[in-house]
Enzyme design. Structure first.
Site, PDB file in Angstrom:
ATOM      1  N   ASP A   1       0.818  -1.205   0.000  1.00 15.69           N
ATOM      2  CA  ASP A   1       0.000   0.000   0.000  1.00 15.69           C
ATOM      3  C   ASP A   1       0.859   1.266   0.000  1.00 15.69           C
ATOM      4  OD1 ASP A   1      -2.085  -1.738   0.085  1.00 15.69           O
ATOM      5  OD2 ASP A   1      -2.573  -1.420   2.182  1.00 15.69           O
TER       6      ASP A   1
ATOM      7  N   TYR B   1       5.954 -13.989  -1.465  1.00 17.83           N
ATOM      8  CA  TYR B   1       5.567 -14.451  -0.143  1.00 17.83           C
ATOM      9  C   TYR B   1       6.110 -15.880   0.042  1.00 17.83           C
ATOM     10  CZ  TYR B   1       2.202 -10.677  -0.988  1.00 17.83           C
ATOM     11  OH  TYR B   1       1.621  -9.481  -1.313  1.00 17.83           O
TER      12      TYR B   1
ATOM     13  N   GLN C   1      12.732   2.160  -4.177  1.00 19.65           N
ATOM     14  CA  GLN C   1      11.900   1.908  -5.350  1.00 19.65           C
ATOM     15  C   GLN C   1      12.624   2.138  -6.667  1.00 19.65           C
ATOM     16  OE1 GLN C   1       8.441   4.379  -4.459  1.00 19.65           O
ATOM     17  NE2 GLN C   1       7.226   2.547  -4.118  1.00 19.65           N
TER      18      GLN C   1
ATOM     19  N   ARG D   1       5.398  -9.866  -6.305  1.00 23.48           N
ATOM     20  CA  ARG D   1       4.285 -10.145  -5.410  1.00 23.48           C
ATOM     21  C   ARG D   1       3.442  -8.880  -5.223  1.00 23.48           C
ATOM     22  NH1 ARG D   1       6.972  -9.771   0.728  1.00 23.48           N
ATOM     23  NH2 ARG D   1       5.695  -7.943   1.172  1.00 23.48           N
TER      24      ARG D   1
ATOM     25  N   GLU E   1       0.960  -5.744  -5.392  1.00 21.88           N
ATOM     26  CA  GLU E   1       0.498  -4.849  -6.454  1.00 21.88           C
ATOM     27  C   GLU E   1       1.605  -3.955  -7.007  1.00 21.88           C
ATOM     28  OE1 GLU E   1      -2.710  -1.193  -6.945  1.00 21.88           O
ATOM     29  OE2 GLU E   1      -3.327  -3.028  -5.929  1.00 21.88           O
ATOM     30  N   ASP E   2       2.388  -3.318  -6.142  1.00 23.59           N
ATOM     31  CA  ASP E   2       3.361  -2.343  -6.627  1.00 23.59           C
ATOM     32  C   ASP E   2       4.418  -3.009  -7.504  1.00 23.59           C
ATOM     33  OD1 ASP E   2       4.551   0.289  -6.752  1.00 23.59           O
ATOM     34  OD2 ASP E   2       6.097  -0.470  -5.412  1.00 23.59           O
ATOM     35  N   SER E   3       5.051  -4.079  -7.013  1.00 27.30           N
ATOM     36  CA  SER E   3       6.083  -4.739  -7.814  1.00 27.30           C
ATOM     37  C   SER E   3       5.482  -5.422  -9.039  1.00 27.30           C
ATOM     38  CB  SER E   3       6.855  -5.751  -6.967  1.00 27.30           C
ATOM     39  OG  SER E   3       6.000  -6.750  -6.447  1.00 27.30           O
TER      40      SER E   3
END
Length: 377
Positions: free
Chosen positions: A17, A193, A255, A271, A273-275
């Site tokens: 997030d 994960y 980042q 894994r 959303e961002d990556s």
């Protein structure tokens, strides 16, 4: 006078997030000339992504963004012109009261999680009337028209293409992480994960006729890697070889450096959303470990994305990639599907580049948010 934007973020699972909201806040400030405050409830996790952040400060500025600690006791602040409630976090009651007290209404947006499900385009932008004369709107990132698009900074793909066309830039970046790749080795990044499929996948790479070098940033999957290697610990910089497979632990990087890591690799396992989005902009084949949700809601998201992503592939290549993703996300054996992915590698690599170009033809998420606000006022 600049429009003011407040973005609220509750940190869940450490990085997803805050990774998205920090990218969004930075881009809004840098490219759209708005005043952005980012309210975060966990600055320690934020510090891992952006080491300049000082968790002890109630307020600080970085990259043109005012970063504020989201306190339990809410301070008296003026509500912004645009309020983004990221990923279902709940606004403080006192802040909602400040929104209601504004002489002119604020645009209140519920920024949802990314999904390729078909219903998303029908719900994107819909209003949701609230008590105290307020109204918020659902805003969905997405992969198709009539959604909010994906986070993408201006010139991102051009920078990636320039980097990937410069072998010396790649070599120098990898050397900064202590990585030297043997000639002809396939380079893979692994950010995931915990996963029961890892041992079988590593076994397949170790037994392959061609060499593979896997880079593992610090994170939750390290325990499974350590178990496969049968070692007592795995520190940053550790390098282990078994058969054709080299496994190396690299630091958890900020980042911008993570983008370079993805751009440097031939295959990226990611894994959340961002990556996941950043791997798509890397233009290389990828493997997504989706965040598990109750009642297997994540499975529908995975299948919906796969249906879009493999659409332009041949049936055999599309099935090989689909089988690999399903096995990885169910903890099943991966050796057969990985072997078939390798057989279709040139087609999968071309598809990855074409997919990124297709997505880049749509407005990016920050631009879509700004346009929604301009149309609203």
């Amino acid at each position: 006078m600049k429009a003011s934007w407040d973005i609220f973020c509750c940190v869940v699972d450490n990085f997803g997030d805050i990774g998205v909201t920090w990218r969004l806040a930075r881009q809004l400030a840098a490219e759209h000339d708005v005043a952005v405050r980012l309210w975060v409830d966990d600055l320690k996790s934020f510090e891992r992504l952006w080491p300049a952040v000082q968790p002890s400060l109630a307020s600080q500025r970085h990259e043109g963004v005012e970063i504020c600690q989201w306190p339990q006791q809410w301070p008296a602040v003026q509500a912004a012109d645009v309020v983004i409630e990221a990923f279902g976090c709940k606004l403080p009651a006192d802040y909602r009261a400040a929104m209601a007290a504004r002489p002119a209404p604020a645009l209140w947006l519920n920024l949802e999680y990314l999904s390729a499900e078909g219903w998303v385009s029908g719900c994107h932008g819909l209003p949701s009337p609230q008590p105290d004369r307020l109204q918020k709107y659902f805003f969905f990132p997405g992969f198709v028209e009539k959604t909010g698009g994906l986070l993408r900074e201006s010139g991102l793909l051009a920078r990636r293409q320039a980097f990937q066309a410069d072998p010396e830039a790649r070599r120098a970046f990898l050397a900064s992480l202590g990585v030297t790749v043997a000639p002809g080795a396939r380079l893979v990044s692994l950010f995931a994960y915990e996963n029961a499929s890892l041992a079988g996948w590593f076994d397949a790479m170790a037994a392959d006729a061609s060499p593979t070098h896997v880079l593992v940033p610090q994170g939750r999957v390290l325990g499974d890697v350590q178990a496969w290697l049968a070692v007592d610990e795995l520190a940053v910089g550790a390098v282990h070889r078994r058969g054709a497979l080299t496994v190396q632990v690299v630091p958890f990087v900020r980042q911008d450096q993570y983008d370079l890591l993805l751009w440097s690799c031939d295959f990226n396992a990611v894994r959340g959303e961002d990556s996941f989005v950043r791997a798509q902009w890397a233009g290389q084949p990828l493997l997504w470990h989706i965040y598990e949700q109750e009642e297997y809601a994540h499975w529908e998201k995975l299948e919906a994305f796969l249906a879009l992503y493999v659409e332009a592939l041949s049936p055999a290549a599309g099935q090989a990639l689909t089988d690999l993703w399903r096995a990885w996300n169910q903890g099943l054996a991966m050796a057969d599907s990985w072997r078939r992915v390798l057989e279709h590698w040139p087609e999968l690599a071309a598809n990855a580049r074409q997919w990124g170009e297709k997505q880049a033809a749509q407005p990016d998420l920050a631009t879509a948010l700004v346009q929604f606000y301009r149309n609203w006022i």
